[in-house]
Design an enzyme around this catalytic site. Sequence first.
Site, short mmCIF file in Angstrom:
data_model
loop_
_atom_site.label_atom_id
_atom_site.label_comp_id
_atom_site.label_asym_id
_atom_site.label_seq_id
_atom_site.Cartn_x
_atom_site.Cartn_y
_atom_site.Cartn_z
N ALA A 36 -51.92 -12.30 21.62
CA ALA A 36 -51.65 -11.65 22.90
C ALA A 36 -52.73 -12.02 23.91
O ALA A 36 -53.92 -12.10 23.56
CB ALA A 36 -51.62 -10.14 22.70
N CYS A 87 -46.07 0.49 16.57
CA CYS A 87 -44.60 0.52 16.49
C CYS A 87 -44.11 1.59 15.52
O CYS A 87 -42.93 1.93 15.53
CB CYS A 87 -44.07 -0.82 16.00
SG CYS A 87 -44.68 -2.18 16.94
N GLU A 137 -40.64 -8.35 14.14
CA GLU A 137 -41.07 -6.96 13.91
C GLU A 137 -41.15 -6.34 15.30
O GLU A 137 -42.07 -6.60 16.06
CB GLU A 137 -42.41 -6.97 13.18
CG GLU A 137 -42.70 -5.68 12.46
CD GLU A 137 -43.55 -4.76 13.30
OE1 GLU A 137 -42.96 -3.95 14.05
OE2 GLU A 137 -44.78 -4.86 13.22
#
Length: 483
Positions: free
Chosen positions: A182, A290, A256
Amino acid sequence: MQLQDSQLFRQQAYINGQWTAGRQAPKFTVYNPYDQSPLAELPDLGTEDTRAAIEAAAEALPRWRSKSAAGRAKLLKKWFQLIHRHVDDLALLLTTEQGKPLLEARGEVLYGASFVEWFAEEARRAYGDVIPGPGRGLRILTLKQPIGVVGAITPWNFPNAMITRKIAPALAAGCTVVVKPAEATPLSALALAELAERAGFPPGVINILTSNQPAAVGAELCRHPLVRKLSFTGSTRVGKILMRQCADTVKKLSLELGGNAPFIVFDDADLEAAVAGAIQSKYRNAGQTCICVNRIYVQNGIYERFVEAFQMAVRQLEMGNGLDEDVVIGPLINRAAVDKVDRLLRDAVVRGAEVVLGVEVATGIFYPPTVLLESRPDMALHREEIFGPVAAVYRFETEAEVLELANATDYGLACYFYGRDYARIWRVAEALEYGMVGINTTQISTAVAPFGGVKESGIGREGSKYGLEEFMEIKYMCLGGVR
Ligand code: SIN
């Protein structure tokens, strides 16, 4: 940031065994989310450098995949030991670029290392089968082979562990990898690459792209024919784009994606355990995982007691700089994240939710731990992933009612419930449409179990014996003329 080993702070990309600034790439800045101070200037690589990394990985592939499984395992174990040796530096780096409290960062580094250790061991267990032939003189065998070059795109909420969870099984299987961490949190990935280099991984086997152009790099990883597999952790929205882009080259995919985890407390639950589980999962990483609890359903008979004990526990959570000892809630990753949580909270309040702890409007990049009562399914935060430290509590009456509510979502990653009746435990666990079910616990993340979701939460599993298979193809051989 004072690292014991300053070489772990890298400000270049890592391609084909070289630390590089790329081909005339401009720079982008990485900031500390706590105070927005600049941390690093990194090359902003684009399509051409991505292609160069893919080609390097393809060139390294034949030698890497023909290495014995034991040889690959040896390097992975060395890498694992180096990660352990440098856990304090890696944790400091992680907290500084991501914001999570230091203790949690340390936990993430050890969690990340556990994937390297696990897959070092699994590398030697990529067994095939011998299948009884369907006719006289026929024998059937299967073998597992590495799929090839792997592209991995990893998220900012776990800058360390999501790298190792993807690349350790890929490397163990005999694949080479190109990783795009990221843009907000690339420093942990670069430190891991530095340690991998010290462990002795050959040039081209691990490549790390630094880039502030996720769409361009992602598109190249998806479209390039030499990349045979893409593994992504991130939002469902981006996952769908990547899936479309991978269609033209029919790549194998692991996704995912987002979650919307229900947390159900039945009347016969152990109250203390349920409160502890809700706190652990809801406020982990300031609610930015998540699998964080997103909807807390509490049955009538235990509702008042749960709500009281839960609020008492939330009051103890200290918010601040992740480097300060007592802090358990750090900043959110950026202003946009705060705005999103705020939008969901405002919508809930307009629709009748009661804010009993926390704030109605946040200031700066911090969002205080917040509790909402009288939450209802027509609120946006019932449908959407909150990704922040806001706990929405709902009241329910019957098992059938709560199952319907819990499953009324496009997501299907993690879910949790607390209760003691063993027949109901089986019934409810079977009825919940999720990839992972925590029963009387929320601590479900471990290298030994298959992590992944159903519905729009993703495809494939990470970790466990199944995690290795995601990076392998099955080849079937039919041997005739056996007389
Ligand atoms: C995630 O939120 O993507 C990962 C969480 C975990 O592995 O525990």
